[in-house]
Motif scaffolding. Structure first.
Motif, short mmCIF file in Angstrom:
data_model
loop_
_atom_site.label_atom_id
_atom_site.label_comp_id
_atom_site.label_asym_id
_atom_site.label_seq_id
_atom_site.Cartn_x
_atom_site.Cartn_y
_atom_site.Cartn_z
N ASP A 144 -10.65 3.68 -2.73
CA ASP A 144 -9.29 3.13 -2.72
C ASP A 144 -8.76 3.14 -1.28
O ASP A 144 -8.19 4.14 -0.82
CB ASP A 144 -8.41 3.98 -3.64
N THR B 130 -6.33 1.60 -0.12
CA THR B 130 -4.87 1.51 -0.01
C THR B 130 -4.28 2.88 0.35
O THR B 130 -3.15 2.97 0.81
CB THR B 130 -4.22 1.01 -1.31
N GLN B 131 -5.07 3.93 0.10
CA GLN B 131 -4.58 5.29 0.39
C GLN B 131 -4.78 5.68 1.86
O GLN B 131 -4.40 6.77 2.26
CB GLN B 131 -5.34 6.32 -0.47
N LYS C 103 -4.67 -0.34 9.17
CA LYS C 103 -3.85 -1.56 9.09
C LYS C 103 -4.71 -2.79 8.78
O LYS C 103 -4.21 -3.81 8.30
CB LYS C 103 -3.13 -1.80 10.43
N THR D 22 -6.46 -6.72 -4.42
CA THR D 22 -5.97 -5.33 -4.37
C THR D 22 -5.04 -5.14 -3.17
O THR D 22 -4.17 -4.27 -3.18
CB THR D 22 -7.17 -4.36 -4.21
N TYR D 23 -5.24 -5.96 -2.15
CA TYR D 23 -4.52 -5.73 -0.89
C TYR D 23 -3.35 -6.70 -0.69
O TYR D 23 -2.70 -6.68 0.34
CB TYR D 23 -5.51 -5.78 0.29
N ASN E 220 0.28 -8.06 -0.88
CA ASN E 220 1.60 -7.41 -0.80
C ASN E 220 1.56 -6.01 -0.17
O ASN E 220 2.46 -5.20 -0.38
CB ASN E 220 2.26 -7.30 -2.19
N LEU E 221 0.48 -5.67 0.52
CA LEU E 221 0.44 -4.37 1.20
C LEU E 221 0.53 -4.60 2.70
O LEU E 221 0.27 -5.70 3.18
CB LEU E 221 -0.88 -3.64 0.90
N SER E 222 0.84 -3.55 3.44
CA SER E 222 0.91 -3.72 4.90
C SER E 222 -0.51 -3.79 5.48
O SER E 222 -0.70 -4.21 6.62
CB SER E 222 1.69 -2.57 5.53
N TYR F 100 -6.39 -7.52 4.61
CA TYR F 100 -7.78 -7.63 4.15
C TYR F 100 -8.43 -8.84 4.81
O TYR F 100 -7.89 -9.95 4.79
CB TYR F 100 -7.83 -7.78 2.62
#
Ligand SMILES: NC(=O)c1ccc[n+]([C@@H]2O[C@H](COP(=O)([O-])OP(=O)(O)OC[C@H]3O[C@@H](n4cnc5c(N)ncnc54)[C@H](O)[C@@H]3O)[C@@H](O)[C@H]2O)c1
Length: 449
Positions: free
Chosen positions: A413, A415-416, A420, A433-434, A436-438, A441
């Motif tokens: 994972d 995301t943990q 960047k 999975t990535y 909407n994350l900072s 990917y």
């Protein structure tokens, strides 16, 4: 099934990936096997019932066969070669700097064995050699001995499984009886497949229905290199289209899934990413180009495949640069030094190539592989920091590169982490999975998220 086992003693010359797998399996199929190498480090490890490389199922087969006395590792050609009815030559055939195949070990093995071979022995070439080599090796062997080209098709990481589920066994020779005796070895392995599976711990499915294919010497030699070259071609073709997908907004996975659904084409090996490496594809493509040239034949299609492959490590590094800015001084985690998952083999490792490029650009690179850390050390620049755990390599990394699709990398994972940028150089992660994350990917031929 045909009556098997007219032959009971085998010698295997060369205890590398192919020789060890061949010997360990045959030693559980009713044969006494002498496994010979000139490298004392390898033979000493083998004598303890272990292999020098990681390969599923091989260590239990070795340990049991050595305990049973059916496998005898040795630094000497005697008594193994003089006792054997069939001798499998499995020595290395690396590439020379000009791309041609280095056949020094092939001829050394044949020349050393020649005076020891018993009358009517069969000398089998399992090493991958350029077409036309067998004819020359034949000349150094006594006339009373038969020569058969029996190229190996196993995949590293799957050698036991592949041997028990072969698609085809190819044997080329002008001696049909010798070919049948070589096939008998494989028939015996097939008869013992449940036992081999049980000892190795490798799960098997229904009996294999592979073909036994008889050819002339030259065809057998050419079948092997042509198979590998075509697989390499498929990877480079996928990479070439992936660059267009990147430039145009298409997604290479969607493209190749649909292209591969055409049964004339097939999906296998249409995987875009950091390109192929390992001890076979790069040298086999180079060897086929070179041997073609000696026959006055050009292979521009293979040269193009080579060029595309050569460009891929730089391509993924450039994508990281475009996403993260100057890479100098950045803390980067490189996951995966084995040339593919399931093996400790780091020859021509694409992961190591990427790590070295990043290091040259001034990045602080830490690298980790669950099995290949040790074997990769020769491939890496001294300033690349090789660490022992996933946690250590990820710790504080600003950019993560996934360069081998080991399950522990695929399932992680990310995301943990504090990274960047996540560069999926194998297209083995799920991009959504990535969203909407900072974290950014980046795949190869996949839309960046
Ligand atoms: N590795 C694979 O997945 C694979 C698959 C199919 C075919 N092949 C082909 O099989 C051959 C062997 O490949 P590998 O990966 O096992 O190579 P390798 O380099 O791992 O092993 C070769 C071994 O041969 C030994 N050797 C060299 N000269 C010798 C001699 N004169 N006498 C005894 N031993 C000697 C070396 O010490 C080494 O241990 C190559 O031609 C390769 O292209 C490899």
């Amino acid at each position: 099934m045909k009556e098997v086992m007219s032959t009971k003693t085998i010698a295997v010359i060369g205890s590398g990936y192919v020789g060890v797998s061949t010997a360990a399996i045959a030693a559980h199929a009713g044969y006494k096997v002498h496994l010979i190498d000139v490298n004392p480090d390898r033979i000493n490890v083998l004598k303890t019932g272990k292999s020098f490389f990681y390969e599923e199922g091989i260590d239990p087969l070795l340990a049991q066969a050595i305990e049973d006395g059916t496998l005898i590792p040795s630094l000497s050609y005697e008594p193994g070669v003089s006792e054997a009815d069939i001798i499998f030559s499995c020595v290395g055939t690396p590439d020379n700097p000009d791309g041609s195949s280095n056949l020094e070990y092939v001829f050394a093995a044949a020349e050393t064995a020649a005076p020891l071979l018993k009358e009517n022995a069969i000398f089998v070439q399992k090493s991958t050699v350029p077409v036309g080599t067998g004819k020359k090796v034949r000349e150094v062997l006594p006339e009373t001995v038969s020569y058969v080209s029996n190229p190996e098709f196993l995949r590293e990481a799957k050698s036991v499984y592949d041997t028990l589920h072969f698609d085809r066994i190819v044997a080329g020779s002008d001696d049909g009886q010798a070919i049948e005796k070589v096939f008998d070895v494989y028939r015996a392995i097939d008869e013992h497949r449940d036992h081999i599976a049980e000892v190795s711990g490798v799960s098997i499915v229904a009996p294999s229905h592979g073909k036994y294919i008889t050819t002339n010497l030259e065809s057998a030699e050419l079948i092997k290199v042509t198979s590998n070259a075509f697989l390499a071609l498929k990877i480079s073709f996928a990479n070439s289209i992936a660059k267009l997908a990147d430039a145009s907004g298409a997604d290479i996975e969607q493209v190749m899934d649909a292209v591969g659904d055409d049964e004339r084409i097939g999906r296998a090996f249409f995987n875009a990413g950091r390109g192929y490496g390992g001890g076979c594809f790069p040298k086999d493509v180079a060897g086929l180009i070179s041997s073609s040239n000696t026959f006055g034949v050009e292979q521009p299609i293979l040269s193009a495949a080579q060029d595309i492959n050569e460009s891929m490590a730089g391509y993924v590094v450039e994508k990281a640069h475009a996403a993260a800015g100057d890479l100098a001084g950045k803390k980067i985690a490189l996951l995966g030094l084995a040339f593919k998952a399931g093996t400790s083999d780091a020859r021509k490792s694409p992961g190591a190539k990427i790590a070295n490029m990043l290091d040259k650009l001034g990045a602080h690179v830490s690298a980790y592989d669950p099995k290949a850390n040790e074997e990769a050390k020769d491939e890496l620049r001294a300033s690349v920091n090789v660490v022992d755990t996933m946690i250590e390599v990820i710790d504080g990394a600003e950019i993560i590169f996934v360069a081998t699709a080991w399950p522990e990398f695929v399932d992680y994972d990310y995301t943990q982490t504090s990274a960047k940028v996540l560069v999926d150089a194998m297209n083995c992660l799920e991009p959504s999975t990535y969203a909407n994350l900072s974290m950014k990917y980046i795949g190869v031929g996949r839309r960046s998220i």
